[in-house]
Design a protein around this motif. Structure first.
Motif, mmCIF file in Angstrom:
data_model
loop_
_atom_site.group_PDB
_atom_site.id
_atom_site.type_symbol
_atom_site.label_atom_id
_atom_site.label_comp_id
_atom_site.label_asym_id
_atom_site.label_seq_id
_atom_site.Cartn_x
_atom_site.Cartn_y
_atom_site.Cartn_z
ATOM 1 N N GLY A 247 0.789 -1.216 0.000
ATOM 2 C CA GLY A 247 0.000 0.000 0.000
ATOM 3 C C GLY A 247 0.826 1.273 0.000
ATOM 4 N N TYR A 248 0.151 2.335 -0.393
ATOM 5 C CA TYR A 248 0.752 3.669 -0.497
ATOM 6 C C TYR A 248 1.338 4.165 0.825
ATOM 7 C CZ TYR A 248 0.519 8.814 -0.984
ATOM 8 O OH TYR A 248 0.786 10.148 -0.970
ATOM 9 N N PRO A 249 0.584 4.082 1.953
ATOM 10 C CA PRO A 249 1.143 4.604 3.209
ATOM 11 C C PRO A 249 2.411 3.867 3.645
ATOM 12 C CG PRO A 249 -1.226 4.269 3.439
ATOM 13 C CD PRO A 249 -0.811 3.635 2.139
ATOM 14 N N VAL A 250 2.423 2.566 3.530
ATOM 15 C CA VAL A 250 3.597 1.779 3.952
ATOM 16 C C VAL A 250 4.794 2.095 3.067
ATOM 17 C CG1 VAL A 250 4.532 -0.561 4.207
ATOM 18 C CG2 VAL A 250 2.202 -0.057 4.973
ATOM 19 N N ALA A 251 4.584 2.156 1.750
ATOM 20 C CA ALA A 251 5.689 2.479 0.840
ATOM 21 C C ALA A 251 6.249 3.868 1.144
ATOM 22 C CB ALA A 251 5.219 2.404 -0.613
ATOM 23 N N THR A 252 5.368 4.820 1.426
ATOM 24 C CA THR A 252 5.799 6.183 1.735
ATOM 25 C C THR A 252 6.592 6.221 3.035
ATOM 26 O OG1 THR A 252 3.890 7.069 0.547
ATOM 27 C CG2 THR A 252 4.971 8.546 2.112
ATOM 28 N N LEU A 253 6.122 5.538 4.059
ATOM 29 C CA LEU A 253 6.820 5.514 5.345
ATOM 30 C C LEU A 253 8.154 4.774 5.258
ATOM 31 C CD1 LEU A 253 3.797 4.937 7.755
ATOM 32 C CD2 LEU A 253 5.181 7.013 7.536
ATOM 33 N N LEU A 254 8.189 3.674 4.542
ATOM 34 C CA LEU A 254 9.456 2.943 4.380
ATOM 35 C C LEU A 254 10.478 3.770 3.601
ATOM 36 C CD1 LEU A 254 8.312 -0.734 3.687
ATOM 37 C CD2 LEU A 254 9.486 0.153 5.725
ATOM 38 N N PHE A 255 10.013 4.483 2.592
ATOM 39 C CA PHE A 255 10.894 5.357 1.822
ATOM 40 C C PHE A 255 11.497 6.430 2.738
ATOM 41 C CE2 PHE A 255 11.531 9.130 -0.915
ATOM 42 C CZ PHE A 255 12.433 8.592 -1.826
ATOM 43 N N ALA A 256 10.660 7.026 3.588
ATOM 44 C CA ALA A 256 11.159 8.042 4.528
ATOM 45 C C ALA A 256 12.139 7.415 5.512
ATOM 46 C CB ALA A 256 9.993 8.697 5.262
ATOM 47 N N ALA A 257 11.837 6.216 5.994
ATOM 48 C CA ALA A 257 12.722 5.544 6.957
ATOM 49 C C ALA A 257 14.088 5.242 6.351
ATOM 50 C CB ALA A 257 12.071 4.253 7.461
ATOM 51 N N LEU A 258 14.122 4.948 5.058
ATOM 52 C CA LEU A 258 15.402 4.699 4.382
ATOM 53 C C LEU A 258 16.257 5.962 4.392
ATOM 54 C CD1 LEU A 258 17.142 2.809 2.479
ATOM 55 C CD2 LEU A 258 16.047 4.031 0.613
#
Length: 188
Positions: A114-125
């Protein structure tokens, strides 16, 4: 500080592995990797315009954030970590990172989780220790949301990849080539 060329070689391998993982994950999810995932949707000109427009908005947003002292500390920290890159290496790194991260996060993670998880993981990277790194993480969260939104809207990786490459290329070029402190020069 990394020696000239060292960071670029290491990054090339890391991004190659990330891209391979993304393509493999896409292939497993979709039972193959179709070229249409990477090509502009119809009408074809919307994706390049959307990608370039989103890149312009993100770069201008960062230019506004540069008024903050924290942003100056972040840029100095990134400059020190990245060392000396030529203009060619800066744009090469932008291309590698933009393609690999979009294939992985928008092409594989977003459809799977999903969009929220991908966005949060991208930020965490895009995180690290120190207060200034929180600003980098926050800007990556905004960028990830924009990139994910482009993918949701156009259903291809064309606009997100173009946006990501342009943002990284313009920012790396400015940070490492144009804004280089006096006495430190790199080759173009």
């Amino acid at each position: 500080m990394p020696r000239p060329g060292e960071l670029f070689r290491l990054a090339a391998w890391v991004y190659l592995l990330l891209a391979i993982a993304g393509v493999a994950w896409i292939g497993l999810q979709r039972h193959g990797v179709e070229a249409a995932l990477f090509l502009p949707a119809s009408p074809w000109w919307v994706d390049p315009l959307a990608g370039a427009g989103a890149a312009l908005a993100l770069v201008l947003g960062w230019q506004a954030a540069r008024a903050l002292p924290l942003a100056h500390r972040l840029e100095e920290r990134l400059r020190a970590r990245l060392g000396t890159l030529s203009a060619t290496e800066a744009w090469g790194l932008a291309l590698l990172s933009g393609v690999a991260e979009e294939v992985f996060f928008r092409g594989a993670v977003q459809p799977a989780w999903g969009y929220p998880v991908a966005t949060l993981l991208f930020a965490a990277l895009h995180s690290g220790r120190g207060r200034e790194m929180l600003l980098w993480t926050a800007s990556a969260l905004v960028a990830g949301a924009v990139l994910g939104g482009l993918m949701l809207w156009r259903h291809t990786l064309c606009a997100p990849i173009l946006c990501h490459v342009l943002v990284n290329g313009l920012q790396l070029h400015r940070l490492l080539v144009e804004d280089r402190p006096a006495g430190r020069s790199g080759t173009a």
